[in-house]
Design a protein around this motif. Sequence first.
Motif, PDB file in Angstrom:
ATOM      1  N   UNK A 170       0.838  -1.206   0.000  1.00 62.44           N
ATOM      2  CA  UNK A 170       0.000   0.000   0.000  1.00 62.44           C
ATOM      3  C   UNK A 170       0.870   1.253   0.000  1.00 62.44           C
ATOM      4  N   UNK A 171       1.947   1.226   0.782  1.00 65.78           N
ATOM      5  CA  UNK A 171       2.876   2.354   0.833  1.00 65.78           C
ATOM      6  C   UNK A 171       3.515   2.587  -0.542  1.00 65.78           C
ATOM      7  N   UNK A 172       3.977   1.518  -1.176  1.00 66.39           N
ATOM      8  CA  UNK A 172       4.622   1.637  -2.489  1.00 66.39           C
ATOM      9  C   UNK A 172       3.643   2.180  -3.528  1.00 66.39           C
ATOM     10  N   UNK A 173       2.412   1.709  -3.498  1.00 71.90           N
ATOM     11  CA  UNK A 173       1.408   2.211  -4.442  1.00 71.90           C
ATOM     12  C   UNK A 173       1.125   3.697  -4.213  1.00 71.90           C
ATOM     13  N   UNK A 174       1.030   4.095  -2.940  1.00 67.61           N
ATOM     14  CA  UNK A 174       0.770   5.517  -2.660  1.00 67.61           C
ATOM     15  C   UNK A 174       1.934   6.376  -3.155  1.00 67.61           C
ATOM     16  N   UNK A 175       3.158   5.911  -2.956  1.00 65.08           N
ATOM     17  CA  UNK A 175       4.325   6.664  -3.443  1.00 65.08           C
ATOM     18  C   UNK A 175       4.341   6.737  -4.962  1.00 65.08           C
ATOM     19  N   UNK A 176       3.954   5.645  -5.614  1.00 65.63           N
ATOM     20  CA  UNK A 176       3.897   5.630  -7.079  1.00 65.63           C
ATOM     21  C   UNK A 176       2.907   6.680  -7.581  1.00 65.63           C
ATOM     22  N   UNK A 177       1.735   6.732  -6.969  1.00 66.84           N
ATOM     23  CA  UNK A 177       0.728   7.733  -7.361  1.00 66.84           C
ATOM     24  C   UNK A 177       1.285   9.143  -7.177  1.00 66.84           C
ATOM     25  N   UNK A 178       1.914   9.382  -6.038  1.00 68.08           N
ATOM     26  CA  UNK A 178       2.466  10.713  -5.760  1.00 68.08           C
ATOM     27  C   UNK A 178       3.550  11.081  -6.763  1.00 68.08           C
ATOM     28  N   UNK A 179       4.474  10.165  -7.051  1.00 66.86           N
ATOM     29  CA  UNK A 179       5.559  10.481  -7.993  1.00 66.86           C
ATOM     30  C   UNK A 179       5.035  10.673  -9.405  1.00 66.86           C
ATOM     31  N   UNK A 180       3.968   9.955  -9.777  1.00 64.64           N
ATOM     32  CA  UNK A 180       3.362  10.189 -11.093  1.00 64.64           C
ATOM     33  C   UNK A 180       2.763  11.599 -11.170  1.00 64.64           C
ATOM     34  N   UNK A 181       2.164  12.051 -10.070  1.00 64.81           N
ATOM     35  CA  UNK A 181       1.642  13.423 -10.031  1.00 64.81           C
ATOM     36  C   UNK A 181       2.784  14.433 -10.177  1.00 64.81           C
ATOM     37  N   UNK A 182       3.889  14.191  -9.475  1.00 62.96           N
ATOM     38  CA  UNK A 182       5.039  15.097  -9.543  1.00 62.96           C
ATOM     39  C   UNK A 182       5.624  15.119 -10.953  1.00 62.96           C
ATOM     40  N   UNK A 183       5.783  13.957 -11.563  1.00 55.74           N
ATOM     41  CA  UNK A 183       6.336  13.888 -12.931  1.00 55.74           C
ATOM     42  C   UNK A 183       5.421  14.596 -13.902  1.00 55.74           C
ATOM     43  N   UNK A 184       4.113  14.390 -13.777  1.00 53.89           N
ATOM     44  CA  UNK A 184       3.159  15.060 -14.676  1.00 53.89           C
ATOM     45  C   UNK A 184       3.272  16.570 -14.552  1.00 53.89           C
ATOM     46  N   UNK A 185       3.358  17.070 -13.319  1.00 50.13           N
ATOM     47  CA  UNK A 185       3.490  18.514 -13.124  1.00 50.13           C
ATOM     48  C   UNK A 185       4.802  19.011 -13.719  1.00 50.13           C
ATOM     49  N   UNK A 186       5.884  18.285 -13.518  1.00 50.32           N
ATOM     50  CA  UNK A 186       7.185  18.700 -14.056  1.00 50.32           C
ATOM     51  C   UNK A 186       7.130  18.777 -15.587  1.00 50.32           C
ATOM     52  N   UNK A 187       6.461  17.831 -16.208  1.00 48.56           N
ATOM     53  CA  UNK A 187       6.333  17.854 -17.676  1.00 48.56           C
ATOM     54  C   UNK A 187       5.462  19.012 -18.136  1.00 48.56           C
ATOM     55  N   UNK A 188       4.435  19.361 -17.370  1.00 48.11           N
ATOM     56  CA  UNK A 188       3.559  20.476 -17.732  1.00 48.11           C
ATOM     57  C   UNK A 188       4.257  21.821 -17.568  1.00 48.11           C
ATOM     58  N   UNK A 189       5.212  21.888 -16.654  1.00 51.02           N
ATOM     59  CA  UNK A 189       5.862  23.164 -16.342  1.00 51.02           C
ATOM     60  C   UNK A 189       7.029  23.465 -17.283  1.00 51.02           C
ATOM     61  N   UNK A 190       7.399  22.520 -18.146  1.00 47.15           N
ATOM     62  CA  UNK A 190       8.541  22.773 -19.031  1.00 47.15           C
ATOM     63  C   UNK A 190       8.245  23.895 -19.988  1.00 47.15           C
TER      64      UNK A 190
END
Length: 192
Positions: free
Chosen positions: A172-192
């Motif tokens: 459950x912890x790993x899945x929650x971290x995966x969701x969070x990092x996907x959100x961070x990566x998506x934002x980083x790609x949008x901010x380029x």
Amino acid sequence: MVAVSLRWADASVLSVASACPIVLNGCRSACPTGKPREAALYHFSKIRRGLAMNQQLILHPVIVMFILTGTVWLFMYIRRLVYILGNKIDAQSVATPELLNSVIPANINSPSNNLKNLFEVPVLFYALCLILILTQRVDEAYLYAAWTYVGLRIAHSAIHCTINIVMWRFIVYALSCLVLWLMVIRLALQMR
């Protein structure tokens, strides 16, 4: 004639009237060219990308995380106090975390460990949600991801504070971290 108005965070208003030319009040500064037609197209492209939604909706999962943290904190103190009072342990004998850990069994101390965990990775979630609001990028994908993250964190806390089956907790912890990092990566790609 039907008129539709959309309010933006920068207090400008885009007015569109059917069969009438587009009238813009204060929107030119947001458009790179500053021309009314391009400004209207700029705002319509934001609407198509889903950025016209209420940006404060992302605060709901944040508030639920606050409630989760408070609940774990309360549960921790209830379990500790019941154990300390039930076993007539002198409060001074558990004055430091090291002494407390040596006196209180691991199953009683699990909520304390979970509370510490709620001040680690979730801090990134809080910062990410703040950045999403400030940059006006909250959309359905971020909301679904935020609620998924919060649901997984609730499951993680429930497992950690009760049955504490490490493999379940880890998944459950790993899945929650995966969701969070996907959100961070998506934002980083949008901010380029």
